[in-house]
Each structure stands twice: as C-alpha cells, then as structure tokens.
Enzyme design. Sequence first.
Site, PDB file in Angstrom:
ATOM      1  CG  ASN A   9      43.728 -24.198  38.364  1.00 30.28           C
ATOM      2  OD1 ASN A   9      42.996 -24.397  37.399  1.00 30.28           O
ATOM      3  ND2 ASN A   9      45.028 -24.406  38.332  1.00 30.28           N
ATOM      4  CD1 TRP A  10      37.623 -26.497  40.311  1.00 30.03           C
ATOM      5  CD2 TRP A  10      35.997 -26.558  38.775  1.00 30.03           C
ATOM      6  NE1 TRP A  10      36.427 -26.259  40.955  1.00 30.03           N
ATOM      7  CE2 TRP A  10      35.421 -26.280  40.031  1.00 30.03           C
ATOM      8  CE3 TRP A  10      35.158 -26.630  37.662  1.00 30.03           C
ATOM      9  CZ2 TRP A  10      34.046 -26.100  40.206  1.00 30.03           C
ATOM     10  CZ3 TRP A  10      33.794 -26.442  37.829  1.00 30.03           C
ATOM     11  CH2 TRP A  10      33.241 -26.182  39.087  1.00 30.03           C
ATOM     12  CE  LYS A  11      45.877 -28.022  39.647  1.00 30.51           C
ATOM     13  NZ  LYS A  11      47.238 -28.297  39.997  1.00 30.51           N
ATOM     14  CG  HIS A  95      48.823 -23.125  36.799  1.00 31.15           C
ATOM     15  ND1 HIS A  95      49.446 -24.346  36.797  1.00 31.15           N
ATOM     16  CD2 HIS A  95      48.151 -23.035  37.977  1.00 31.15           C
ATOM     17  CE1 HIS A  95      49.156 -24.976  37.939  1.00 31.15           C
ATOM     18  NE2 HIS A  95      48.369 -24.196  38.665  1.00 31.15           N
ATOM     19  CD  GLU A  97      49.215 -28.055  36.971  1.00 33.61           C
ATOM     20  OE1 GLU A  97      48.112 -27.762  36.468  1.00 33.61           O
ATOM     21  OE2 GLU A  97      49.353 -28.389  38.166  1.00 33.61           O
ATOM     22  CD  GLU A 167      49.492 -21.634  42.185  1.00 34.53           C
ATOM     23  OE1 GLU A 167      48.547 -22.007  42.877  1.00 34.53           O
ATOM     24  OE2 GLU A 167      49.628 -21.945  40.997  1.00 34.53           O
ATOM     25  N   GLY A 173      50.087 -29.701  43.868  1.00 30.96           N
ATOM     26  CA  GLY A 173      49.574 -31.054  43.653  1.00 30.96           C
ATOM     27  C   GLY A 173      50.441 -32.134  44.277  1.00 30.96           C
ATOM     28  CB  SER A 213      49.785 -28.859  48.845  1.00 27.22           C
ATOM     29  OG  SER A 213      50.298 -29.621  47.764  1.00 27.22           O
ATOM     30  N   GLY A 234      43.979 -25.901  43.963  1.00 26.85           N
ATOM     31  CA  GLY A 234      43.651 -26.876  42.923  1.00 26.85           C
ATOM     32  C   GLY A 234      42.782 -27.987  43.485  1.00 26.85           C
TER      33      GLY A 234
HETATM   34  C1  PEP Z   1      47.052 -24.975  41.505  1.00 27.93           C
HETATM   35  O1  PEP Z   1      46.657 -25.679  40.601  1.00 27.93           O
HETATM   36  O2  PEP Z   1      47.215 -23.769  41.297  1.00 27.93           O
HETATM   37  C2  PEP Z   1      47.316 -25.575  42.819  1.00 27.93           C
HETATM   38  C3  PEP Z   1      47.793 -24.809  43.757  1.00 27.93           C
HETATM   39  O3  PEP Z   1      47.054 -26.919  42.973  1.00 27.93           O
HETATM   40  P1  PEP Z   1      47.005 -27.755  44.345  1.00 27.93           P
HETATM   41  O4  PEP Z   1      46.183 -26.940  45.325  1.00 27.93           O
HETATM   42  O5  PEP Z   1      46.322 -29.042  43.986  1.00 27.93           O
HETATM   43  O6  PEP Z   1      48.401 -27.928  44.820  1.00 27.93           O
END
Ligand code: PEP
Length: 251
Positions: A9-11, A95, A97, A167, A173, A213, A234
């Site tokens: 997931n590049w956000k 998600h 966010e 998640e 993050g 993470s 991410g």
């Molecule tokens: C995500 O954006 O779904 C995610 C898990 O981010 P990260 O791996 O950076 O924690």
Amino acid sequence: MRNKILFGNWKMNKTNAEALEFANGLSDLVELASSHNVVLGIAPSYLALETLKKHTSGIVIASQNVHYLDHGAYTGEISVPMLKEIGINASIIGHSERRTYDNETNEKCHLKIVRLLQENMIPLYCVGETLEQFENGLTKEVVEEQIRIGLNNLDSADVSKIIIAYEPVWSIGTGKNASVEIAREVISFIRNVVEDMYGLNVANSIHILYGGSVKPENIDSYLLNDDIDGALVGGASLTKESFSLLLKKII
Ligand code: PEP
C-alpha cells in the site's frame, strides 16, 4: 491450501514517474512470485493506477479507495466504472487512515464491498482496533463488528473473493508490529466469525492478511504461520529492494 499474498500500500507516495520507475524491471519479481504461488499486489495513488496497470503484468493493481456510487456530486472521489475502464479489478476498503481521516464507517465499507463484488472485483477489506481499544481489551469486539457489518448479507459464493487484512491501528506506520501470537489469535478469531456467518468452506477459503509495520526483518515470522495468508505492507513496500526482500522471505 490457500496461497500467500504480498500486497503493498503506497498511500500518498510516489509520483507517476516514480511508479513507472518501480514498474520497470519488476518482471523477475513477478515471475519469482508466481513460481512460488504467491500473489503480488500494489495499491498506488489514483494517478499512478493506469501507469502501473499498463507497465506491469501478473500483479494485482488496486486502488486505495473507491466510492459505492457510480457517479455524482462527490468531489475528490472515484467510482467502480472509472476503475474498470482502466482495467483495475481490486480496491482497498476501510483502511484505518481512511476510517480516521475520512469518516469511513463500517456501513460505508459494506456498500463499497457490495459494489465491488457486483462487478466481480476484489475488495481488500481492512479491519483493526485502535490503541485505546486494544488496551481496553476490546480488540475482538471491534473487529467482529467490522466483519459482521462489512460482510453482512453477501452471496456466500462472493465472500471468498474478499481479502481481509487485520491491521491493528496502533501498529500501522509506528514500527510497533503486533506479536505473531496476537496476529494469529485475531486472525483465527476473524475466520471463526466468517465461519459463523458463511460456513466452514467459505471460512477456509477466504484470505486473511496481517498488516502493521511488516518489514523484511519480521515478515517470515508471520508468514510461517498457516493461519496468516500474507501481509499488507505500507512503508516497506516503497522500494523495489525492500519489496523484493519481503517476497524472498516468504517463498
Ligand atoms: C498499511 O498502510 O496498511 C500499513 C500496514 O503500513 P505500514 O506497513 O507502514 O505499517
């Protein structure tokens, strides 16, 4: 036996040019993944969807969100027909966010999942509890509600097309990944909820990923586990080097 899935997931990262640069030379990685029965996916920004779709093959390209209506006065949104027109057949839904910043409720997630399934597209449905909920022992209650509303009243033949990502919000993050034990416990709990809703066959065929993470240094501990079907990543999906290390650790 369910195959493994590695989804990036590049956000809000990477311009079109940077996405193109990532796409170039990805074919070895895609071949490696497919020879080990691993499905690769990337969710770039909306602007880079078409670029990645045109310049990759054998990899699922997903949007990071989609509206449940097809058109209308919804500034800043995109719809299922817009995705289909450029060959996109998957979308992240719910998600954390978007739940936090964009008022993405379980009910809206449900409508989006229904709309995607109507077009035979893949919803990647994210669930997970906040730190406060985790500390108050509410993880299962929160996740169960997210699953029961998000997956409410679907055609059971469609449910196994959905990918669920557990998640924990406190691990996204933050560098604080959930322990394998927590991930496994919640993921098997989610599978039990799906079984209660749609029966054992659907529960055994649906893919459930862990996200939060995940890095090349810790992905193998999650994916050695049969209950966890892959990872939604991410930060560590943003460079080809790290994405390819993640893949190499799980094959
Ligand atoms: C995500 O954006 O779904 C995610 C898990 O981010 P990260 O791996 O950076 O924690």
